[in-house]
Scaffold this motif. Structure first.
Motif: not given
Length: 529
Positions: A501-506, A514-521, A524-528
């Protein structure tokens, strides 16, 4: 004796326990193998109490049930018959009308036949005989073959063996650079042919082979129970698909078709010796009385250290560079098998289960973490292993140094060096009184740190089979002590599900909802970046 009474047996000094009879009472010999646990704090009362606990737990009946094919993996309703995978030719084993031995031996013959075809050049690539074989698998489909290939690599006389497991692609890129791909055979090891890391890596290999050769499918074989998937996705025909039963657990699978790269690299004869060694150990495990049964004794020591002494880990230190992967292999075997929180009945376990397993090859280990082992305030039991004979002729003096280091470390851990002795030695070297007194605490070794020793003549294929099978039997026995199912691994499932389920976000399809709040940070950093 309950756990509390067993714990009451702790606290003795190894130096106090050690007398002229200690070694005889706390060691066992089987064939050329010595298992010595005399340099632990285990007492006679503790040893006998542990034997009694096994009897109370109906250990013998549970052991027989495993060998006989009962469905002891109750959470998956499966048999546990890795022991059947090393049955010799002519053996018989039928369960509920199913000819288990016949299936195993037929599968082995098919694997051996293909291995001989590759080795002899009867089955070749377009460019000629295969020079390299690459195993693509993960977990038990990788660690077992890797361990044996490294341990017995000095005997390999077939195509060079390579192993790709991690999905990061680094190992695959290295294979592309090192191998003549026009003469390379890829083996895809996945029972379900759906393990994402294995399948995505294999697809990259197939894409590269399409660039290199006219018939890429000729360069692939599969170890799977889903030959239709192998044919559809990779064009692999049924005769190059080698399956195995659902009772072959990943971490117990090196004896099965999962060992095909070893059969090709080492040859069927040596692989057969490897199987024979494991079968030897199975017979010993079933027939030897507890006081002489190496895996039972190993399990008793392991449970003593974990549940009576409270040690959170065990350190595996083989004084043999060829066994450098063994600690990692045992991590999976023990921690995936017995790292459980509930019993077979689903109740909370009454005590701690699997310790952390770690270690590396000696003597390198001495220059890494032995400082901690000798002088930390939190001792950890060490499990030494060493061969009596060197890897090759002319290296006896090096083996003598290796053995000396192994035995000396065990002695130092057990008996240490007092502050007074440390001071005396410095004074004898000419140091002045004040400086010796200042340094003595730093050069003191508390001792009373337990260790065991497994010694054997030489690391042959047969010995290697025995070592692994003894570890499997120990793992089973510890599971009986703790009352857990040593043959499932539900603890790995949640992360795998969440990863899908995480792959699309990555991959950039990211939104806060779409993703647990604990992983949103982190996302966001990954895509920055």
């Amino acid at each position: 004796m309950g756990w509390d009474k067993l714990q009451a047996e702790t606290g003795r000094l190894i130096a106090e326990l050690y007398d002229d009879h200690r070694f005889a009472g706390f060691s066992a010999v089987w064939e050329d193998m010595l298992y010595d646990f005399s340099r632990t704090q285990m007492t006679e009362a503790a040893r006998d109490a542990l034997f009694a606990r096994l009897e109370t737990a109906d250990f013998a009946a549970k052991r027989d049930a495993m060998f006989d094919g009962a469905k002891i993996n109750v959470t998956e309703d499966r048999r546990v018959l890795h022991t059947a995978l090393r049955l010799p030719e002519g053996a018989q084993l039928a369960v509920d009308g199913e000819d288990i031995a016949g299936q195993v031996l037929a599968s082995r013959r098919a694997c051996f036949a293909f291995a001989e075809e590759v080795r002899s050049g009867a089955y070749v690539a377009e460019a000629g005989a295969f020079t390299d074989v690459v195993n693509i698998g993960i977990g038990g489909s990788d660690l077992g073959p890797v361990l044996v290939a490294e341990a017995l690599g000095h005997l390999a006389d077939g195509p060079r063996m390579h192993f790709v497991s991690n999905v990061d692609g680094a190992a695959l890129v290295r294979v592309f650079a090192q191998c003549d791909l026009t003469r390379t055979l890829f083996i895809i090891a996945s029972k379900s042919f759906s393990t994402i890391e294995t399948m995505e890596t294999a697809k990259v290999a197939l894409a590269r082979m399409k660039e290199e050769v006219a018939e890429p499918a000729r360069h692939f074989a599969a170890l799977t129970t889903k030959p239709e998937k192998a044919a559809e996705q990779f064009g692999i025909p049924p005769e190059r698909c080698f399956g195995f039963a659902d009772w072959v657990g990943g971490r117990f699978s090196v004896w099965s078709p999962i060992g095909l790269p070893l059969m090709i690299g080492l040859g069927p004869e040596r692989f057969g010796e490897f199987l024979a060694g494991a079968h030897d150990a199975d017979t010993h495990f079933r027939e030897a009385p507890m006081a002489e049964n190496l895996p039972v004794l190993m399990a008793c020591v392991g449970v003593w250290h974990r549940n009576a002494c409270g040690y959170p880990s065990r350190v595996v230190v083989p004084y043999d560079q060829r066994l450098s992967t063994l600690p990692q292999y045992l991590q999976q075997l023990d921690m995936e098998s017995n790292g459980k929180r509930v019993t077979l009945a689903g109740d909370d376990v009454a005590t701690a289960t699997s310790p952390v397993v770690w270690g590396s090859a000696g003597t390198n280990a001495q220059h890494a973490y032995f400082q901690m082992l000798h002088q930390t305030t939190t001792p950890q039991p060490v499990e030494f292993m060493v061969a009596a004979e060197p890897v090759a002729e002319g290296l006896d003096h090096l083996q003598d140094i290796l053995i000396s280091n192994c035995l000396a470390q065990s002695q130092a851990l057990a008996f240490g060096r007092s502050e007074a002795e440390a001071k005396r030695l410095m004074l004898e070297e000419g140091m002045d009184e004040a400086k010796a007194a200042e340094l003595a605490p730093h050069r003191t070794f508390p001792g009373n740190r337990p260790s065991t020793l497994l010694m054997y003549r030489e690391l042959t294929p047969r010995t290697m089979g025995r070592i692994i099978a003894l570890a499997e039997a120990r793992c089973f026995t510890e599971g009986v002590f703790w009352g857990v199912n040593s043959f499932d691994q539900w603890g790995v499932e949640l992360g795998k599900v969440l990863a899908s389920g995480m792959l699309p976000h990555v991959q950039g399809q990211f939104s806060d909802e779409m993703v647990h709040e604990a992983l949103s940070g982190p996302l966001a950093h990954l895509h920055g970046l």
